[in-house]
Design an enzyme around this catalytic site. Structure first.
Site, PDB file in Angstrom:
ATOM      1  N   TYR A 142       0.940  -0.926  -0.355  1.00 51.52           N
ATOM      2  CA  TYR A 142       0.242   0.096  -0.407  1.00 51.52           C
ATOM      3  C   TYR A 142       1.307   1.649   0.004  1.00 51.52           C
ATOM      4  O   TYR A 142       0.479   2.416  -0.490  1.00 51.52           O
ATOM      5  CB  TYR A 142      -0.919   0.164   1.186  1.00 51.52           C
ATOM      6  CG  TYR A 142      -2.024  -0.807   0.927  1.00 51.52           C
ATOM      7  CD1 TYR A 142      -1.917  -2.124   0.903  1.00 51.52           C
ATOM      8  CD2 TYR A 142      -3.322  -0.134   1.438  1.00 51.52           C
ATOM      9  CE1 TYR A 142      -3.281  -2.689   0.562  1.00 51.52           C
ATOM     10  CE2 TYR A 142      -4.072  -0.805   1.445  1.00 51.52           C
ATOM     11  CZ  TYR A 142      -4.904  -1.330   1.307  1.00 51.52           C
ATOM     12  OH  TYR A 142      -5.801  -3.046   0.878  1.00 51.52           O
ATOM     13  N   LYS A 187       3.401 -15.814   2.445  1.00 49.83           N
ATOM     14  CA  LYS A 187       3.797 -16.285   1.009  1.00 49.83           C
ATOM     15  C   LYS A 187       5.887 -15.989   1.378  1.00 49.83           C
ATOM     16  O   LYS A 187       6.674 -15.686   0.059  1.00 49.83           O
ATOM     17  CB  LYS A 187       3.484 -15.319  -0.165  1.00 49.83           C
ATOM     18  CG  LYS A 187       3.589 -16.172  -1.335  1.00 49.83           C
ATOM     19  CD  LYS A 187       2.476 -16.947  -1.597  1.00 49.83           C
ATOM     20  CE  LYS A 187       2.692 -17.786  -2.990  1.00 49.83           C
ATOM     21  NZ  LYS A 187       1.675 -18.545  -3.105  1.00 49.83           N
ATOM     22  N   ASP A 219      -2.332 -18.105   0.073  1.00 49.53           N
ATOM     23  CA  ASP A 219      -3.090 -19.006  -0.812  1.00 49.53           C
ATOM     24  C   ASP A 219      -3.812 -20.526  -0.183  1.00 49.53           C
ATOM     25  O   ASP A 219      -5.126 -20.354  -0.025  1.00 49.53           O
ATOM     26  CB  ASP A 219      -2.411 -19.796  -2.064  1.00 49.53           C
ATOM     27  CG  ASP A 219      -1.695 -20.719  -2.101  1.00 49.53           C
ATOM     28  OD1 ASP A 219      -0.479 -20.444  -0.532  1.00 49.53           O
ATOM     29  OD2 ASP A 219      -0.976 -20.734  -2.643  1.00 49.53           O
TER      30      ASP A 219
HETATM   31  C1  IPM Z   1     -10.226  -1.120   4.394  1.00 52.67           C
HETATM   32  C2  IPM Z   1     -10.764  -0.647   3.089  1.00 52.67           C
HETATM   33  C3  IPM Z   1      -9.166   0.243   2.620  1.00 52.67           C
HETATM   34  C4  IPM Z   1      -8.383  -0.541   2.741  1.00 52.67           C
HETATM   35  C5  IPM Z   1      -9.525   0.945   1.536  1.00 52.67           C
HETATM   36  C6  IPM Z   1     -11.186   2.202   1.436  1.00 52.67           C
HETATM   37  C7  IPM Z   1      -8.432   2.097   1.410  1.00 52.67           C
HETATM   38  O1  IPM Z   1     -10.979  -1.660   1.911  1.00 52.67           O
HETATM   39  O2  IPM Z   1      -9.886  -1.191   5.537  1.00 52.67           O
HETATM   40  O3  IPM Z   1     -10.141  -2.779   4.745  1.00 52.67           O
HETATM   41  O4  IPM Z   1      -7.771  -1.289   1.081  1.00 52.67           O
HETATM   42  O5  IPM Z   1      -7.477  -0.508   3.757  1.00 52.67           O
END
Ligand code: IPM
Ligand code: MN
Length: 366
Positions: A142, A187, A219
């Site tokens: 992320y 993984k 998985d």
């Molecule tokens: C979650 C959501 C968020 C994430 C999005 C909205 C950015 O899906 O909190 O699970 O991916 O973390």
């Protein structure tokens, strides 16, 4: 108790479910005399509309100066369907998590007897499921370096030992209060970051031998979660795997709309339902408010208000048992979002006869 809460309704169904959570908080404050001081702030698409940014410094400052944060949801289809757009609602939430260092996201998954039939999974598989997903929330794919050219793109997954250690230690502490069992999901047969996770968790496991630690590939984990969910107690995993597994696990409970979550850092905490902005339901008064309301319950519990949290949970159980639930849980005669909130409000404030336990009786007779 006086508590300052930053409330970030966000997008889609976020505002309407938070109205119900605040109703529940109102009931708690009326019953116990607590004072909840609410500061409303913008985040997500609503913030882009007003300020051109998915989150502003002002929102971040209010969050930092509050005791805790309640969030609704972020996301808007306007942005999902346009890959070219550079400013997105989700960036607001990601920035907030990163800024406040909220690395440890806990997502409890449990089944309610009355709702077993709502899940598409066989009832015998999902009876008495009760586990917690520990999802790392401030690193991984992320937040790693991203790049895009006309025909190519990359996202990088980065972890450092320090952050893995921090969330793992929290998982070990929680395991000690539960079934003393952790399953690390990774993984490690392919990814270097997963090997770092395994190595780090093994080192901690060495020093905490009262906790049993299992290791499982993502998985396989995603299969086991629907096949034999009772085998799990704490699932510890990285940011992306945790995101995916928690939506999958919601199927066991009957609805994604039921799941609460809390995110901890060293200084701040944030409570939000696991579901997203569910734009199709926006403004229709049909969204399930329980994910958010159960997040409020977790919040009160973590602030030491055990009785208050218990009352919310009891009211939620009562609503589920009586079928006072939204359409995702109740296909026959469903209630609206606000009806569920109203019911919980009344249920919390209802005067009840004290139930005398058998043991109390024996004691008082002596
Ligand atoms: C979650 C959501 C968020 C994430 C999005 C909205 C950015 O899906 O909190 O699970 O991916 O973390
Ligand atoms: Mn998600």
């Amino acid at each position: 108790m006086v508590m300052k809460i930053a409330v970030l309704p966000g997008d889609g169904i976020g505002p309407e479910i938070l109205v119900q959570s605040l109703k529940v908080l109102k009931a708690i404050s009326l019953k116990f005399g607590h004072k909840f001081i609410i500061s409303n702030c913008l985040i997500g698409a609503e913030s882009i509309k007003k300020n051109g940014l998915p989150i502003t410094q002002e929102t971040i400052n209010i969050c930092k100066s509050s005791d805790t944060i309640l969030l609704g949801a972020v996301g808007d289809p306007l942005y999902d369907n346009d890959p070219q757009i550079k400013i997105r609602p989700e960036q607001g939430l990601l920035e907030l998590r990163k800024h406040l260092g909220l690395y440890c996201n806990m997502r409890p998954i449990k089944t309610y007897k009355k709702l077993l039939k709502v899940s598409p999974i066989k009832q015998s598989f999902i009876k008495n499921v009760n586990f917690v997903i520990f999802r790392e929330l401030t690193s991984g794919i992320y937040f790693g370096k991203k790049w895009r050219s006309q025909d190519e793109a990359y996202d990088t997954c980065t972890y450092n030992k320090d952050i893995i250690k921090k969330i793992a230690i929290k998982a070990f502490e929680t395991a000690r209060q539960r079934k003393k069992k952790i399953t690390l999901v990774d993984k490690a047969n392919v990814l270097e970051t997963s090997r770092l996770w395994r190595e780090t968790v093994k080192e901690i496991a060495q020093k905490n031998q009262d906790i049993k630690v299992d290791y499982i590939f993502i998985d396989n984990a995603s299969m086991q979660i629907v096949l034999k969910p009772r085998q799990f107690d704490i699932l510890l995993t990285d940011n992306m795997f945790g995101d995916i597994l928690s939506d999958e696990a919601s199927v066991i409970t009957g609805s994604l709309g039921l799941l609460p979550s809390v995110s901890f850092g060293d200084h701040y905490s944030l409570y939000e339902p696991v579901h997203g902005s569910f734009p199709q339901a926006k403004g229709k008064n049909i969204a399930n408010p329980l994910g958010s309301i159960l997040s409020v319950s977790l919040m009160l519990e973590n602030f030491g208000l055990k009785k208050e949290s218990f009352l919310i949970n009891r009211a939620v159980n009562e609503s589920i048992n009586l079928g006072i639930t939204t359409q995702d849980l109740n296909t026959k005669k469903s209630c609206t979002t606000s009806e569920v909130g109203e019911f919980l409000f009344t249920s919390i404030l209802k005067k009840r006869k004290r139930i005398i336990k058998k043991n109390d009786n024996i004691k008082s007779k002596k």
